[in-house]
Design a protein around this motif. Structure first.
Motif, mmCIF file in Angstrom:
data_model
loop_
_atom_site.group_PDB
_atom_site.id
_atom_site.type_symbol
_atom_site.label_atom_id
_atom_site.label_comp_id
_atom_site.label_asym_id
_atom_site.label_seq_id
_atom_site.Cartn_x
_atom_site.Cartn_y
_atom_site.Cartn_z
ATOM 1 N N ALA A 198 0.921 -1.216 -0.003
ATOM 2 C CA ALA A 198 0.111 -0.046 0.183
ATOM 3 C C ALA A 198 0.984 1.191 -0.040
ATOM 4 C CB ALA A 198 -0.981 -0.045 1.292
ATOM 5 N N THR A 199 0.408 2.177 -0.613
ATOM 6 C CA THR A 199 0.928 3.480 -0.710
ATOM 7 C C THR A 199 0.117 4.778 -0.051
ATOM 8 O OG1 THR A 199 0.063 4.418 -2.771
ATOM 9 C CG2 THR A 199 2.185 2.932 -2.956
ATOM 10 N N ARG A 200 -0.923 4.148 0.583
ATOM 11 C CA ARG A 200 -1.812 5.063 1.106
ATOM 12 C C ARG A 200 -2.780 4.124 2.018
ATOM 13 N NH1 ARG A 200 -3.677 10.223 1.541
ATOM 14 N NH2 ARG A 200 -5.825 10.418 2.515
ATOM 15 N N ILE A 201 -2.783 4.426 3.525
ATOM 16 C CA ILE A 201 -3.560 3.806 4.514
ATOM 17 C C ILE A 201 -4.376 4.736 5.173
ATOM 18 C CG2 ILE A 201 -3.280 2.259 6.389
ATOM 19 C CD1 ILE A 201 -0.628 1.270 5.374
ATOM 20 N N GLU A 202 -5.686 4.482 5.237
ATOM 21 C CA GLU A 202 -6.569 5.229 6.125
ATOM 22 C C GLU A 202 -7.073 4.386 7.333
ATOM 23 O OE1 GLU A 202 -9.372 6.868 3.657
ATOM 24 O OE2 GLU A 202 -8.082 8.064 2.474
ATOM 25 N N ILE A 203 -6.962 4.898 8.425
ATOM 26 C CA ILE A 203 -7.329 4.212 9.681
ATOM 27 C C ILE A 203 -8.414 5.044 10.119
ATOM 28 C CG2 ILE A 203 -6.596 3.162 11.961
ATOM 29 C CD1 ILE A 203 -3.804 4.179 9.994
ATOM 30 N N ALA A 204 -9.570 4.364 10.589
ATOM 31 C CA ALA A 204 -10.666 5.136 11.289
ATOM 32 C C ALA A 204 -11.186 4.410 12.733
ATOM 33 C CB ALA A 204 -11.796 5.467 10.467
ATOM 34 N N TYR A 205 -11.550 4.911 13.610
ATOM 35 C CA TYR A 205 -11.732 4.262 14.857
ATOM 36 C C TYR A 205 -12.914 5.116 15.713
ATOM 37 C CZ TYR A 205 -8.894 7.498 17.578
ATOM 38 O OH TYR A 205 -8.406 8.389 18.256
ATOM 39 N N ARG A 259 -2.110 13.190 10.034
ATOM 40 C CA ARG A 259 -2.035 12.814 8.611
ATOM 41 C C ARG A 259 -0.663 13.060 8.054
ATOM 42 N NH1 ARG A 259 -5.759 14.300 4.515
ATOM 43 N NH2 ARG A 259 -4.814 14.434 2.468
ATOM 44 N N LEU A 260 -0.390 12.136 7.569
ATOM 45 C CA LEU A 260 1.296 12.137 7.056
ATOM 46 C C LEU A 260 1.274 11.945 5.619
ATOM 47 C CD1 LEU A 260 2.575 9.712 9.798
ATOM 48 C CD2 LEU A 260 3.068 12.231 9.645
ATOM 49 N N ASP A 261 1.834 12.708 4.879
ATOM 50 C CA ASP A 261 2.072 12.509 3.381
ATOM 51 C C ASP A 261 3.004 11.795 3.081
ATOM 52 O OD1 ASP A 261 0.102 14.322 2.960
ATOM 53 O OD2 ASP A 261 1.372 16.184 2.986
ATOM 54 N N ALA A 262 3.175 11.051 2.032
ATOM 55 C CA ALA A 262 4.345 10.299 1.494
ATOM 56 C C ALA A 262 5.683 11.038 1.512
ATOM 57 C CB ALA A 262 3.873 9.415 0.252
ATOM 58 N N GLU A 263 6.707 10.430 2.068
ATOM 59 C CA GLU A 263 7.902 11.304 2.027
ATOM 60 C C GLU A 263 8.857 10.762 0.827
ATOM 61 O OE1 GLU A 263 8.175 14.102 3.273
ATOM 62 O OE2 GLU A 263 6.925 13.955 4.894
ATOM 63 N N PRO A 264 9.114 11.363 -0.181
ATOM 64 C CA PRO A 264 9.953 11.008 -1.123
ATOM 65 C C PRO A 264 11.387 11.337 -0.878
ATOM 66 C CG PRO A 264 8.873 12.987 -1.907
ATOM 67 C CD PRO A 264 8.410 12.495 -0.536
ATOM 68 N N GLY A 265 12.204 10.747 -1.465
ATOM 69 C CA GLY A 265 13.716 11.182 -1.418
ATOM 70 C C GLY A 265 14.555 9.793 -0.815
ATOM 71 N N ASP A 266 15.775 10.238 -0.716
ATOM 72 C CA ASP A 266 16.661 8.943 -0.045
ATOM 73 C C ASP A 266 16.145 8.571 1.435
ATOM 74 O OD1 ASP A 266 17.941 10.813 1.610
ATOM 75 O OD2 ASP A 266 19.657 11.178 0.420
ATOM 76 N N LEU A 296 4.435 2.672 13.590
ATOM 77 C CA LEU A 296 4.293 2.014 12.199
ATOM 78 C C LEU A 296 4.666 2.848 11.087
ATOM 79 C CD1 LEU A 296 1.105 -0.489 13.000
ATOM 80 C CD2 LEU A 296 3.537 -1.207 12.505
ATOM 81 N N ALA A 297 4.354 4.102 11.186
ATOM 82 C CA ALA A 297 4.506 5.005 10.182
ATOM 83 C C ALA A 297 6.147 5.423 10.169
ATOM 84 C CB ALA A 297 3.873 6.351 10.352
ATOM 85 N N MET A 298 6.604 5.434 11.238
ATOM 86 C CA MET A 298 8.058 5.862 11.301
ATOM 87 C C MET A 298 8.746 4.871 10.204
ATOM 88 S SD MET A 298 8.989 6.789 15.132
ATOM 89 C CE MET A 298 8.135 7.639 16.135
ATOM 90 N N ALA A 299 8.467 3.525 10.016
ATOM 91 C CA ALA A 299 9.158 2.462 9.328
ATOM 92 C C ALA A 299 8.823 2.704 8.002
ATOM 93 C CB ALA A 299 8.932 1.279 9.874
ATOM 94 N N ALA A 317 1.668 7.136 2.581
ATOM 95 C CA ALA A 317 0.622 8.287 3.298
ATOM 96 C C ALA A 317 -0.057 7.481 4.286
ATOM 97 C CB ALA A 317 0.106 8.955 2.135
ATOM 98 N N ILE A 318 -0.259 8.024 5.322
ATOM 99 C CA ILE A 318 -1.253 7.545 6.473
ATOM 100 C C ILE A 318 -2.044 8.678 6.998
ATOM 101 C CG2 ILE A 318 -1.282 6.486 8.653
ATOM 102 C CD1 ILE A 318 1.311 4.994 8.066
ATOM 103 N N LEU A 319 -3.343 8.319 7.140
ATOM 104 C CA LEU A 319 -4.662 9.157 7.783
ATOM 105 C C LEU A 319 -4.892 8.407 8.881
ATOM 106 C CD1 LEU A 319 -6.311 11.782 7.744
ATOM 107 C CD2 LEU A 319 -7.553 10.488 6.147
ATOM 108 N N LEU A 320 -5.294 8.988 10.127
ATOM 109 C CA LEU A 320 -5.796 8.431 11.206
ATOM 110 C C LEU A 320 -6.896 9.440 11.498
ATOM 111 C CD1 LEU A 320 -5.841 6.061 13.769
ATOM 112 C CD2 LEU A 320 -4.220 7.670 14.558
#
Length: 619
Positions: free
Chosen positions: A51-58, A213-220, A188-191, A196-199
């Motif tokens: 997955a390149t995008r994960i959305e979590i709701a609770y 809300r964390l956008d995908a971080e490109p780069g090395d 989990l998002a750190m690794a 991209a992750i939305l909670l």
């Protein structure tokens, strides 16, 4: 006479096979401890699915609703029933348990969740014409039905532990469970900085609340990871951290470790990962603590996010039901890598200190940058550190500082440049001394701001590093006291000192018993100059007691040297000349770890010119 009543033997316990529902609930108890652990299992499945995008709701702390949606490769419709059966997985073929490369591999998460709540699995496999959905509750499994979904998988769990009400009673408040979910998702998002992750908290469906809300971080590796860590731990963390990248015998350690001056009062910001999996491993936590032992007091804790990559056959990730612990085939190798890499990075930081003193620095004093990526790398590494000062006036005054005494300056050569026209080294990292205030703080001007140095804390670190260098080279040279000093302490302290007399002699401290609870001090380290013998021995006795508790000869000796350094440092309240102050600055620039004292406190604070201008409303 009445006959005795026959003795009734208790019935033998009957061995029986538990039914499938009981088996699933027991398995669920091992895998799903609380809502956060359910979300962990589902998010790891999403990451394994690419997955390149994960959305979590609770909702209600995850007790009423948990929903995880991703855009991964999905599950074919005909495989949905199998995916909800125990020990069914696409991540392991069952022949090689030493080559585990994914997060989930037991095939227990989905059936365990279905055993304790109402689970709906909706998925559309890559290339499939349409999506399909399947609902399960306990043993009752519905039929596969068509569904609307553009891509990936959605797992929805309603009424967690509704099938096991006793478990529900042991959950904490909604707020506490929500906090646990937040912490789990952040780890989990750190690794996975590339995902991209939305909670969201959807307890009120009409007004969902975005938690993270964390956008995908490109780069090395370091650019993307640095930005992700800054978004999760705090923007000031990467500004005050050192990039770690070290390998040893097939193992690799990467990540960021904070400067000692950026520490916490509790071990709440230590994030450790093995092959991308967040763990709470005692070996790794101990190695992290050991690496900072020489630069932090015992009541302070380092901040770090470290990622250890290990060949799968050298680590067992299957020793804990929730996979929160691991077992290494060669623990010594792992510990050596972690401790060595961190110590090397800390030494390479030279005099660099934190831009914030822990979390307490005034916001107005925090430097800004126009380039977002700039703060995420060290300003300079050990190889780029300023060279030691060349022999000259500053070096001569350094000798005076080491002894704690003021020596007369040698006469300058006749052809020396006029002091009025001599260029000032404002381009040096710690600048030029301008004043001493309150007989304790040196104020220096740099090319783009100013530096305030705590003279006692700074010199304490310098003396400590000099003592360690002398010990490593040929032992600490001592100086004989003209009149030996007899010191009387309590029985336990005296015993510790005499037991360690041989080790202390190698550190320039010669003592012998003098009867009762007294010792005779005959020699002290030359670098310390004139010291209070009783205070010095009392401190060393305390260090020996602490070292015994902490364990390790090297740690005990370092603790002793640290106490010695405190007694041989420039004291608060002593007036210093301009030459002495500048000698102190130059030696700090050339000494590893001089950005913090022996207790982890900063030795200096730097203010950029634009910070000062902001204080006066000029910006």
């Amino acid at each position: 006479m009445n006959a005795e009543s026959p003795k009734i033997e208790p019935a033998l316990p009957v061995i029986r096979q538990l039914d499938a529902a009981a088996q699933n609930r027991i398995a669920a108890g091992e895998v799903v401890e609380r809502p956060a652990s359910a979300i962990k299992e589902l998010v790891e499945n999403s990451l394994d699915a690419g997955a390149t995008r994960i959305e979590i709701a609770y909702a209600d702390g995850g007790k009423r609703l948990i929903r995880v949606s991703d855009d991964g490769h999905g599950i074919p419709a005909d495989a949905l029933p199998l995916a909800l059966s125990r020990h069914a997985t696409s991540k392991l073929d069952g022949t090689d348990f030493s080559n585990i490369l994914t997060f989930g591999f037991r095939g227990e998460a989905l059936p365990s969740l279905g055993a304790v709540g109402r689970l709906t699995l909706t998925s559309r496999a890559r290339g499939a014409a349409e999506a399909a959905s399947l609902t399960v509750r306990g043993e009752a499994t519905g039929s596969v039905r068509p569904a609307a979904l553009a891509r990936g998988t959605v797992v929805e769990l309603e009424g967690l532990f509704s099938a096991t009400p006793a478990r529900l009673k042991f959950l904490r408040s909604d707020r506490a469970e929500a906090q646990a979910i937040n912490d789990t998702v952040r780890r989990l998002a750190m690794a996975a900085p590339e995902t991209a992750i939305l909670l969201q908290d959807v307890s009120d469906p009409a007004a969902p609340r975005q938690i993270l809300r964390l956008d995908a971080e490109p780069g090395d590796l370091f650019e993307g990871l640095g930005r992700r860590l800054g978004a999760i731990i705090g923007a000031e963390f990467p500004e005050n951290a050192l990039a770690i990248d070290s390998t040893r015998e097939g193992l690799r350690l990467t990540g960021y470790a904070a400067l000692p001056t950026y520490s916490r009062g509790a071990a709440v910001a230590q994030y450790l990962f093995v092959n991308g999996r967040p763990v709470r491993d005692r070996l790794l936590l101990g190695a992290l603590r050991a690496a900072y032992m020489d630069v932090l007091s015992r009541d302070r804790h380092p901040v770090a996010a470290l990622f250890l990559d290990v060949p799968p056959d050298l680590v067992d990730v299957n020793v804990h039901p929730a996979k929160a612990e691991v077992r290494f085939r060669d623990p010594g190798l792992v510990r050596g890598l972690v401790v060595g890499a961190l110590k090397q990075a800390l030494a390479g930081a030279g005099h660099r200190g934190a831009t914030t003193t822990g979390i307490g620095m005034l916001g107005a004093f925090r430097p800004e940058t126009d380039q977002p990526s700039a703060p995420y790398r060290p300003a300079w590494s050990g190889a780029q550190a300023p060279a030691r000062p060349a022999p000259g006036t500053a070096a001569l005054f350094t000798r005076a500082l080491w002894s704690g005494r003021v020596e007369e300056l040698p006469a300058e050569p006749e052809d020396a440049p006029d002091p009025e026209t001599r260029p000032e080294p404002l381009d040096l990292p710690l600048g030029v001394a301008r004043a001493q205030i309150h007989e304790n703080y040196v104020v220096a001007q740099t090319g783009d701001g100013m530096v305030i140095v705590d003279q006692h804390a700074a010199h304490e670190r310098l003396v400590y590093e000099r003592l360690k260098a002398q010990r490593a080279a040929s032992g600490v040279p001592g100086q004989m006291l003209l009149i030996p000093e007899v010191v009387e302490l309590d029985e336990a302290a005296t015993a510790r000192l005499l037991d360690a007399a041989e080790d202390l002699a190698a550190l320039g401290l010669a003592l012998e018993p003098f009867g009762g609870n007294a010792v005779c001090l005959r020699e002290t380290p030359a670098i310390l100059g004139e010291v209070d013998g009783r205070a010095l021995l009392a401190d060393i006795a305390d260090a020996l007691a602490e070292g015994t508790a902490a364990g390790g000869l090297e740690a005990r000796i370092d603790a002793i040297l640290s106490r010695m350094a405190c007694h041989g440092s420039v004291r608060s309240g002593r007036r210093m000349s301009a030459q002495e102050m500048n000698a102190l600055l130059r030696e700090m620039e050339a000494t590893p770890l001089s950005g913090q004292c022996n207790h982890g406190r900063p030795t200096y604070v730097e203010l950029k010119l634009h910070d000062i201008e902001r204080l006066f409303g000029r910006r």
